[in-house]
Every structure is written in C-alpha cells, then in structure tokens.
Scaffold this motif. Sequence first.
Motif, PDB file in Angstrom:
ATOM      1  N   SER A 110       0.832  -1.192   0.000  1.00  0.00           N
ATOM      2  CA  SER A 110       0.000   0.000   0.000  1.00  0.00           C
ATOM      3  C   SER A 110       0.870   1.246   0.000  1.00  0.00           C
ATOM      4  CB  SER A 110      -0.907  -0.005   1.232  1.00  0.00           C
ATOM      5  OG  SER A 110      -0.137   0.136   2.419  1.00  0.00           O
ATOM      6  N   TYR A 156      -4.757   2.291  -0.741  1.00  0.00           N
ATOM      7  CA  TYR A 156      -4.851   1.412  -1.906  1.00  0.00           C
ATOM      8  C   TYR A 156      -5.413   2.069  -3.167  1.00  0.00           C
ATOM      9  CZ  TYR A 156      -3.395  -2.514   0.900  1.00  0.00           C
ATOM     10  OH  TYR A 156      -2.651  -3.358   1.682  1.00  0.00           O
ATOM     11  N   ARG A 177      -3.192   1.740  -6.234  1.00  0.00           N
ATOM     12  CA  ARG A 177      -3.164   0.534  -7.073  1.00  0.00           C
ATOM     13  C   ARG A 177      -4.232   0.584  -8.167  1.00  0.00           C
ATOM     14  NH1 ARG A 177       0.103  -3.314  -4.770  1.00  0.00           N
ATOM     15  NH2 ARG A 177      -0.754  -4.841  -6.222  1.00  0.00           N
ATOM     16  N   TYR A 234     -10.549   0.543  -6.215  1.00  0.00           N
ATOM     17  CA  TYR A 234     -10.501   0.277  -4.779  1.00  0.00           C
ATOM     18  C   TYR A 234     -11.187   1.415  -4.021  1.00  0.00           C
ATOM     19  CZ  TYR A 234      -7.164  -3.632  -5.161  1.00  0.00           C
ATOM     20  OH  TYR A 234      -6.564  -4.833  -5.433  1.00  0.00           O
TER      21      TYR A 234
END
Length: 455
Positions: free
Chosen positions: A118, A179, A182, A186
């Motif tokens: 993260s 997150y 990413r 999310y």
Amino acid sequence: MENCMKKVFLFVIFLSSFTSAYTTNFLITDSAQNVPVRYLISRKTPEKINRITDAKWFQMTYISVPLIVTGSLVEMKKEPFRSLRNEYVPSFHHGYDDYLQYVPIFALVGMKAAGVESRSSWGRMLTSDAFSAALMATTVNVMKLVIDSRRPDGTALNSFPSGHSATAFMAATMFHKEYGVRSPWYSIGAYTVATATSVSRLLNNRHWVSDVMVGAGIGILSTELGYYFADLIFGKKGLRHPQYDFDVTYSDMSSFLGLYMGFTMMPHHISLSPEINFNTSTGSTVGVEGAYYITPYVGVGAELLASSIPMKIQSGLSVPSNAHLESGAFNTITTSLGAYFSLPISKRWYLGSKLLAGYGNFQGNGVDVVWNDSETREEVRSDFLKMKHANFFNAGTGISLSFWAKKNLLAKGFLDYKVAPVNIQYYEASGSQSYQESRQTLHSLTLGASVNIVW
C-alpha cells in the motif's frame, strides 16, 4: 414568489440552451479541424484555477468542507428527505449498517496483512489511522453532546452528526489513501460501502440527511488531517507512493454514473376545483443519473428519480368541528433520457446542461379527516379525498457545475427544471365516489448535488 420562480425557470432554460448551442458548435468545429478540447474562457484563467485546485490544502478539503457546510445548512430544512423515506419505505428496519461501517477497515488490515503493498509502511499507516480515529471520535462525540439533536425515530438526543457515517467515510478514506494508488476502483468500492452505510441510516430512520452529510464530511476531513500529521512526523520514511493522491490524469471524456439528491419546489398552488386547493412546500428528490459522452461536449444519458412534495389542503368543504384535514404528499417517479452537454472551464471544472424527455407516474396520497374518539380517546381517521395514480409524459432541462475531483470521481451541483402535464383523478369520500378529473401542468425546480463515478 410565483413571478420570481418563473424568472428562475426562464434563466435555467436560457442558460441550458446557450450551453447546448455552444457545445454543439464546439462539436462541429473540433470534428472538422481535429483540435484539442477548447475551454469556455481564456487559457490563462484555467491555469490560475488549476493552480488552486491542485494545491494540497484544496485537495484535503474540497469534499469534506462542502459536505459539512451543506449538511449544516440542510439541518434547517431536513424534514423533506425524511418524508421521502416515509412515503416509499416506511417499514425499513435492518441492522446490517452496524457492521457495514467497518468493512473498509477490515479490508485495509486484511490486504495489508496478506502482503498487498500500500502507500505506507505498517508503522506509518497505523500512526496515520490513529490520528484519524482520534480526531473523528472526539469531534463527533463532542458535537453530539453539545447539540442534543433528537433522532427522527424519537429514541435519543444524539442524532447530529452521524457516528456511523463518520466511521464509514473515515474508513473509506483510509482505504483510499492506502490502496487508491493501485487502482481507483478500490477507492470507488470503499466509498460505495460508506455511502450505503449512510443511506441505510436514513432508511432505518435513525438519522436525518444533515446528520449523515456532516458525519461523512467529518470522517473524510479527520482522515486527511490524520495523514497530514503523520506526514509531518515521518517525512519520507515508510512512504511507498508519495505522489499518487494528487498525480492524476484526465481524459477528454466525462461519462458518468452517480447518485442524485436535491430539494424540489413547485412554484404555485394546485387547484382541483373551486372548493379544493392545495398549497405545496419544499420537497425532496433522490435517484440515479448517468450519461455516456460521444464527444468531449455531447453525450446521451438518462435519469431515474423519485420525488415527494408535501401538500396542505385548503378546502371549502365542511368537516366536523372536532376534526381536521391531514394531507399526504404528491409523489412522482420519473424516468427520462436525452442529450447531455459539457463545456470545460478548466481541466477539472465543467459547465453542463441537458435536454430530456420521459415518462412518469403520479401517486397522490389523498387527504384524511382525523379526530379523537370521545370514548376511547384514540385517534381515528377516514378518507376525505382519494386520488388515483396517473401516468404522464415530462420534459426537462437543467444547468450544472461539475468538479473532476479524482481520476474516477466527479462532484456536481445542479439546478434542474421539469414540466409535466398530469391528469389528476380524484373523488370525495363523502360524495358519489365517482372520479372527477383536473388537468394540471406541474412545474418543478430542483436544486441539489450528485456524486458520480466517471470514466
């Protein structure tokens, strides 16, 4: 009042027509010359706007502060949204929101424990989250203690702000911070869970809409401040992805899907007959809206909305001296589709409009005569005026100002206008019970906001 509302209607129609014509002209020009997106104003002004919206202080507050301010203002006019809940889902009572608020936290810790990288190291993340939780809990509990707002179900004096909403949006923002780097999905998933928690608090009749808006704002702002304090303490230590939160890119397309919520006004009284007249007051509208943009300026879209407009009968018909008349509400469900227009002011701000037409269903609740029984002392009610459901066509337009907050998040404020010819059928319960008809042209103006997923 009615003349003022007519002027507002004309302004909305004029500005939406202007935006529609202007964006259509852009469509023709850009298609022919294959040039980049053009802005409504000079190039220097968007650059100044971009510098402000890219600043860290703005990024930390642009969602939370408007939520807190708007929720505080809505506190003075919160009843219409509860009326909407009572009209459509009066018996909704489920306890899953007690657990749903913690889902983003469980997902955050679970993914971190599973080794999914993260934004922060364990130490930095836990410090950030500890600051966030302390700020949120202190703010919410102090406000509950000082304000003493009664819950809509009457059970306690700790309604404002919503602790569930604050916890859910704090947790969602933590998950987004860690997150969102990413994948933006999310973040979308976390905030969807937080929104579902807040909506459930409304449906369960445990909170007013102002409670959940301010609670959500406190949850987001507490997390932003918590991470800011941790950043000051840790510097660059334990930071894996320092730029993700502000390093966003924007495409020329702004297709969206989101939640729609606003205050709705009808600018006139409704007269069914010389003896039966209704005065309307501010109601509420909620629903979903979305559009797919074929070009940066023009798209096609649709909306599905539910509205409830409180009404008060002014009747010349006689009722017993110990009784009074109690009105329900004008409820409508409409679905509309048509053209959407978007005109960029800067890379994050857009002026928009739309031209829609569709189909709706009118649900008038009628009027009851209410009195207290002299023997049992209990309240008794019976039908006074019954209304029949009616289907109708509607047309509408509107203007909006949108802010592209993140790569996949768009916040929008809007002013929408609708017109609908409705054939209201009714009968007096004390009469022949044969339906009479009254042709009405209902105008409505909705001022509100929406949060949207964009792509």
